[in-house]
Design a protein around this motif. Structure first.
Motif, PDB file in Angstrom:
ATOM      1  N   HIS A 174     -12.142 -12.702  -5.758  1.00 41.10           N
ATOM      2  CA  HIS A 174     -11.760 -11.342  -6.170  1.00 41.10           C
ATOM      3  C   HIS A 174     -10.929 -11.403  -7.455  1.00 41.10           C
ATOM      4  O   HIS A 174     -10.035 -10.591  -7.655  1.00 41.10           O
ATOM      5  CB  HIS A 174     -10.986 -10.681  -5.020  1.00 41.10           C
ATOM      6  CG  HIS A 174     -10.806  -9.199  -5.143  1.00 41.10           C
ATOM      7  ND1 HIS A 174     -11.767  -8.346  -5.638  1.00 41.10           N
ATOM      8  CD2 HIS A 174      -9.754  -8.394  -4.816  1.00 41.10           C
ATOM      9  CE1 HIS A 174     -11.309  -7.108  -5.609  1.00 41.10           C
ATOM     10  NE2 HIS A 174     -10.096  -7.101  -5.130  1.00 41.10           N
ATOM     11  N   HIS A 209      -6.372 -10.003 -10.547  1.00 40.29           N
ATOM     12  CA  HIS A 209      -6.701  -8.632 -10.149  1.00 40.29           C
ATOM     13  C   HIS A 209      -6.474  -7.629 -11.272  1.00 40.29           C
ATOM     14  O   HIS A 209      -5.997  -6.513 -11.055  1.00 40.29           O
ATOM     15  CB  HIS A 209      -5.909  -8.215  -8.894  1.00 40.29           C
ATOM     16  CG  HIS A 209      -6.598  -7.143  -8.089  1.00 40.29           C
ATOM     17  ND1 HIS A 209      -6.496  -5.809  -8.387  1.00 40.29           N
ATOM     18  CD2 HIS A 209      -7.419  -7.220  -7.019  1.00 40.29           C
ATOM     19  CE1 HIS A 209      -7.200  -5.107  -7.510  1.00 40.29           C
ATOM     20  NE2 HIS A 209      -7.786  -5.946  -6.677  1.00 40.29           N
ATOM     21  N   ASP A 216      -8.468  -8.296  -1.375  1.00 38.39           N
ATOM     22  CA  ASP A 216      -7.088  -8.625  -1.766  1.00 38.39           C
ATOM     23  C   ASP A 216      -6.441  -9.671  -0.843  1.00 38.39           C
ATOM     24  O   ASP A 216      -7.012 -10.066   0.158  1.00 38.39           O
ATOM     25  CB  ASP A 216      -6.187  -7.389  -1.858  1.00 38.39           C
ATOM     26  CG  ASP A 216      -6.797  -6.301  -2.740  1.00 38.39           C
ATOM     27  OD1 ASP A 216      -7.593  -6.638  -3.634  1.00 38.39           O
ATOM     28  OD2 ASP A 216      -6.471  -5.125  -2.509  1.00 38.39           O
TER      29      ASP A 216
HETATM   30 ZN   LIG Z   1      -8.771  -5.478  -4.930  1.00 40.74          ZN
END
Ligand SMILES: [Zn+2]
Length: 237
Positions: free
Chosen positions: A108, A112, A58
Protein backbone atom coordinates in the motif's frame (compact mmCIF):
# COMPACT_ATOMS: atom_id res chain seq x y z
CA UNK A 1 -14.65 46.44 -26.62
CA UNK A 2 -14.05 45.99 -30.34
CA UNK A 3 -15.29 42.92 -32.20
CA UNK A 4 -11.64 41.75 -32.29
CA UNK A 5 -11.05 41.93 -28.53
CA UNK A 6 -14.46 40.30 -27.92
CA UNK A 7 -13.38 37.38 -30.11
CA UNK A 8 -10.10 37.05 -28.16
CA UNK A 9 -11.91 37.22 -24.84
CA UNK A 10 -14.31 34.50 -26.01
CA UNK A 11 -11.43 32.34 -27.25
CA UNK A 12 -9.69 32.78 -23.88
CA UNK A 13 -12.84 31.75 -22.03
CA UNK A 14 -13.27 28.70 -24.24
CA UNK A 15 -9.64 27.68 -23.73
CA UNK A 16 -10.01 28.05 -19.94
CA UNK A 17 -13.22 25.99 -20.02
CA UNK A 18 -11.52 23.30 -22.12
CA UNK A 19 -8.57 23.16 -19.69
CA UNK A 20 -10.95 22.90 -16.75
CA UNK A 21 -12.82 20.08 -18.50
CA UNK A 22 -9.56 18.21 -19.13
CA UNK A 23 -8.54 18.76 -15.51
CA UNK A 24 -11.88 17.53 -14.23
CA UNK A 25 -11.74 14.56 -16.61
CA UNK A 26 -8.26 13.57 -15.37
CA UNK A 27 -9.36 13.97 -11.76
CA UNK A 28 -12.32 11.67 -12.45
CA UNK A 29 -10.06 9.15 -14.19
CA UNK A 30 -7.53 9.31 -11.31
CA UNK A 31 -10.21 8.12 -8.87
CA UNK A 32 -12.05 5.69 -11.19
CA UNK A 33 -12.32 2.35 -9.44
CA UNK A 34 -12.24 0.07 -12.45
CA UNK A 35 -10.14 1.97 -15.00
CA UNK A 36 -6.68 3.46 -15.46
CA UNK A 37 -5.18 5.05 -18.57
CA UNK A 38 -1.79 3.33 -18.59
CA UNK A 39 -2.39 -0.17 -17.24
CA UNK A 40 -4.94 -2.64 -15.91
CA UNK A 41 -6.71 -2.34 -12.55
CA UNK A 42 -8.97 -4.91 -10.88
CA UNK A 43 -12.06 -3.69 -9.00
CA UNK A 44 -13.96 -7.01 -8.89
CA UNK A 45 -13.70 -10.46 -10.41
CA UNK A 46 -16.23 -11.90 -12.85
CA UNK A 47 -17.14 -15.25 -11.33
CA UNK A 48 -20.20 -17.22 -10.32
CA UNK A 49 -18.33 -18.74 -7.36
CA UNK A 50 -19.93 -17.54 -4.09
CA UNK A 51 -16.76 -15.72 -2.99
CA UNK A 52 -15.87 -12.15 -2.10
CA UNK A 53 -12.45 -10.73 -1.24
CA UNK A 54 -12.18 -8.87 2.03
CA UNK A 55 -9.42 -6.24 2.07
CA UNK A 56 -8.07 -4.08 4.89
CA UNK A 57 -6.03 -0.97 4.11
CA UNK A 58 -3.27 0.75 6.11
CA UNK A 59 -1.15 -0.19 9.11
CA UNK A 60 -0.33 -2.67 10.44
CA UNK A 61 -1.22 -1.30 13.86
CA UNK A 62 -1.50 -3.34 17.09
CA UNK A 63 -5.10 -2.09 17.54
CA UNK A 64 -6.14 -3.22 14.08
CA UNK A 65 -4.39 -6.57 13.95
CA UNK A 66 -5.41 -7.56 17.49
CA UNK A 67 -9.07 -6.77 16.72
CA UNK A 68 -9.35 -8.17 13.20
CA UNK A 69 -7.24 -11.32 13.24
CA UNK A 70 -9.15 -13.22 15.97
CA UNK A 71 -12.48 -12.46 14.24
CA UNK A 72 -11.21 -13.77 10.90
CA UNK A 73 -9.79 -16.85 12.59
CA UNK A 74 -13.00 -17.53 14.56
CA UNK A 75 -15.05 -17.34 11.34
CA UNK A 76 -12.54 -19.22 9.20
CA UNK A 77 -12.26 -16.24 6.84
CA UNK A 78 -9.26 -15.04 4.88
CA UNK A 79 -8.50 -11.46 3.87
CA UNK A 80 -5.88 -9.34 2.15
CA UNK A 81 -4.11 -6.67 4.20
CA UNK A 82 -2.65 -3.82 2.16
CA UNK A 83 0.12 -2.57 4.43
CA UNK A 84 2.07 0.70 4.49
CA UNK A 85 5.85 0.14 4.27
CA UNK A 86 6.61 2.68 7.00
CA UNK A 87 4.27 0.88 9.40
CA UNK A 88 5.69 -2.54 8.50
CA UNK A 89 9.15 -1.15 9.34
CA UNK A 90 7.78 -0.05 12.73
CA UNK A 91 5.91 -3.31 13.38
CA UNK A 92 7.52 -6.16 11.43
CA UNK A 93 6.08 -8.58 14.02
CA UNK A 94 2.51 -7.63 13.00
CA UNK A 95 3.14 -8.34 9.32
CA UNK A 96 4.72 -11.64 10.35
CA UNK A 97 1.70 -12.47 12.51
CA UNK A 98 -0.75 -11.85 9.66
CA UNK A 99 1.29 -14.07 7.36
CA UNK A 100 1.70 -16.80 9.97
CA UNK A 101 -2.09 -16.79 10.38
CA UNK A 102 -2.44 -17.54 6.65
CA UNK A 103 -3.66 -14.06 5.71
CA UNK A 104 -2.54 -12.37 2.50
CA UNK A 105 -0.41 -9.21 2.57
CA UNK A 106 -0.16 -6.65 -0.23
CA UNK A 107 1.67 -3.36 -0.85
CA UNK A 108 0.00 0.00 0.00
CA UNK A 109 3.08 2.22 -0.72
CA UNK A 110 5.81 3.22 1.74
CA UNK A 111 4.58 6.64 2.97
CA UNK A 112 0.91 6.67 1.88
CA UNK A 113 1.24 9.84 -0.18
CA UNK A 114 -0.94 10.45 -3.24
CA UNK A 115 0.68 8.67 -6.19
CA UNK A 116 -0.34 11.09 -8.91
CA UNK A 117 1.83 13.59 -10.81
CA UNK A 118 5.14 12.35 -9.35
CA UNK A 119 8.45 11.58 -11.07
CA UNK A 120 8.87 7.89 -11.88
CA UNK A 121 11.67 7.56 -9.26
CA UNK A 122 9.06 8.40 -6.59
CA UNK A 123 6.83 5.49 -7.60
CA UNK A 124 9.81 3.14 -7.83
CA UNK A 125 11.00 4.08 -4.35
CA UNK A 126 7.53 3.83 -2.72
CA UNK A 127 6.87 0.45 -4.29
CA UNK A 128 10.40 -0.94 -4.23
CA UNK A 129 11.10 -0.14 -0.55
CA UNK A 130 7.77 -1.65 0.53
CA UNK A 131 8.20 -4.74 -1.63
CA UNK A 132 11.66 -5.32 -0.12
CA UNK A 133 10.18 -5.25 3.41
CA UNK A 134 7.25 -7.48 2.47
CA UNK A 135 9.53 -10.00 0.76
CA UNK A 136 11.70 -10.07 3.88
CA UNK A 137 8.57 -10.86 5.91
CA UNK A 138 7.77 -13.68 3.47
CA UNK A 139 4.95 -12.00 1.52
CA UNK A 140 4.81 -12.21 -2.25
CA UNK A 141 1.21 -11.51 -3.24
CA UNK A 142 2.11 -9.28 -6.20
CA UNK A 143 -0.79 -6.99 -5.27
CA UNK A 144 -0.78 -3.19 -4.89
CA UNK A 145 -3.53 -0.92 -3.53
CA UNK A 146 -3.00 2.80 -4.33
CA UNK A 147 -3.19 5.20 -1.36
CA UNK A 148 -6.58 7.00 -1.53
CA UNK A 149 -7.33 4.82 -4.58
CA UNK A 150 -5.57 7.47 -6.72
CA UNK A 151 -3.65 6.61 -9.88
CA UNK A 152 -3.18 8.32 -13.22
CA UNK A 153 -0.26 7.84 -15.62
CA UNK A 154 2.87 7.00 -13.61
CA UNK A 155 1.54 4.54 -11.02
CA UNK A 156 0.10 1.89 -13.38
CA UNK A 157 3.37 1.97 -15.36
CA UNK A 158 5.41 1.61 -12.17
CA UNK A 159 3.20 -1.23 -10.92
CA UNK A 160 3.88 -3.04 -14.18
CA UNK A 161 7.65 -2.44 -13.84
CA UNK A 162 7.52 -4.09 -10.41
CA UNK A 163 5.26 -6.95 -11.56
CA UNK A 164 2.35 -5.84 -9.37
CA UNK A 165 -1.36 -5.92 -10.04
CA UNK A 166 -3.34 -2.82 -8.99
CA UNK A 167 -6.32 -3.84 -6.85
CA UNK A 168 -9.18 -1.38 -6.32
CA UNK A 169 -12.62 -2.35 -4.91
CA UNK A 170 -16.34 -2.31 -5.71
CA UNK A 171 -17.68 -2.13 -2.12
CA UNK A 172 -16.27 0.31 0.43
CA UNK A 173 -16.79 1.12 4.10
CA UNK A 174 -20.02 3.11 4.47
CA UNK A 175 -20.09 6.50 6.21
CA UNK A 176 -21.98 5.57 9.37
CA UNK A 177 -20.98 5.26 13.02
CA UNK A 178 -23.50 2.46 13.66
CA UNK A 179 -21.77 -0.94 13.36
CA UNK A 180 -25.02 -2.71 12.48
CA UNK A 181 -25.82 -0.25 9.68
CA UNK A 182 -22.18 -0.44 8.54
CA UNK A 183 -22.34 -4.22 8.27
CA UNK A 184 -25.79 -4.12 6.67
CA UNK A 185 -24.67 -1.79 3.88
CA UNK A 186 -21.51 -3.76 3.12
CA UNK A 187 -23.40 -7.05 2.99
CA UNK A 188 -26.20 -5.55 0.86
CA UNK A 189 -23.70 -4.39 -1.79
CA UNK A 190 -21.58 -7.55 -1.82
CA UNK A 191 -22.10 -10.03 -4.66
CA UNK A 192 -20.03 -12.90 -6.07
CA UNK A 193 -16.65 -11.52 -7.14
CA UNK A 194 -16.84 -8.34 -5.05
CA UNK A 195 -13.72 -6.80 -3.56
CA UNK A 196 -14.65 -5.17 -0.24
CA UNK A 197 -12.54 -2.37 1.23
CA UNK A 198 -12.61 -1.86 5.01
CA UNK A 199 -10.43 0.45 7.13
CA UNK A 200 -9.92 -1.05 10.59
CA UNK A 201 -6.41 -0.10 11.69
CA UNK A 202 -6.78 3.29 13.38
CA UNK A 203 -8.50 4.59 16.54
CA UNK A 204 -11.06 6.28 14.26
CA UNK A 205 -12.07 2.91 12.75
CA UNK A 206 -13.86 1.50 15.81
CA UNK A 207 -17.17 1.19 13.90
CA UNK A 208 -15.60 -1.04 11.25
CA UNK A 209 -13.95 -3.23 13.89
CA UNK A 210 -17.27 -3.64 15.72
CA UNK A 211 -19.03 -4.37 12.42
CA UNK A 212 -16.62 -7.06 11.25
CA UNK A 213 -18.27 -10.09 12.95
CA UNK A 214 -21.66 -8.92 11.60
CA UNK A 215 -20.20 -8.48 8.12
CA UNK A 216 -18.89 -12.04 8.12
CA UNK A 217 -22.18 -13.43 9.49
CA UNK A 218 -24.15 -11.40 6.93
CA UNK A 219 -21.99 -12.64 4.06
CA UNK A 220 -22.43 -16.18 5.34
CA UNK A 221 -26.22 -15.75 5.46
CA UNK A 222 -26.07 -14.55 1.85
CA UNK A 223 -24.09 -17.67 0.89
CA UNK A 224 -20.88 -15.69 0.34
CA UNK A 225 -17.49 -16.65 1.75
CA UNK A 226 -14.69 -14.16 2.43
CA UNK A 227 -11.34 -15.04 0.87
CA UNK A 228 -8.14 -13.21 -0.04
CA UNK A 229 -7.78 -11.26 -3.29
CA UNK A 230 -5.35 -13.91 -4.55
CA UNK A 231 -7.92 -16.66 -4.01
CA UNK A 232 -10.65 -14.59 -5.67
CA UNK A 233 -8.44 -13.80 -8.69
CA UNK A 234 -7.84 -17.53 -9.14
CA UNK A 235 -11.61 -17.84 -9.77
CA UNK A 236 -11.67 -15.32 -12.63
CA UNK A 237 -13.59 -16.56 -15.67
ZN1 LIG B 1 -4.78 3.79 2.76
Amino acid sequence: MTAGTRRWALAGLLAAAALAAVGLGLWQVSRARCFALTGPVVCRVETSAPLVALTFDDGPTPTGVEAVLPVLEAKGARATFFLIGEDVAKHPELAARLLAAGQEVGDHSYTHRRMVGRPSAFYDREIGDTEALLRKAGAASGLFRPPYGKKLFGLPLAARRHGLKIVMWDVEDPATSDPKAFAGQVVAQARPGSIILVHAMYASNATARAALPMILDGLDAKGLRAVSVGELLAQAR
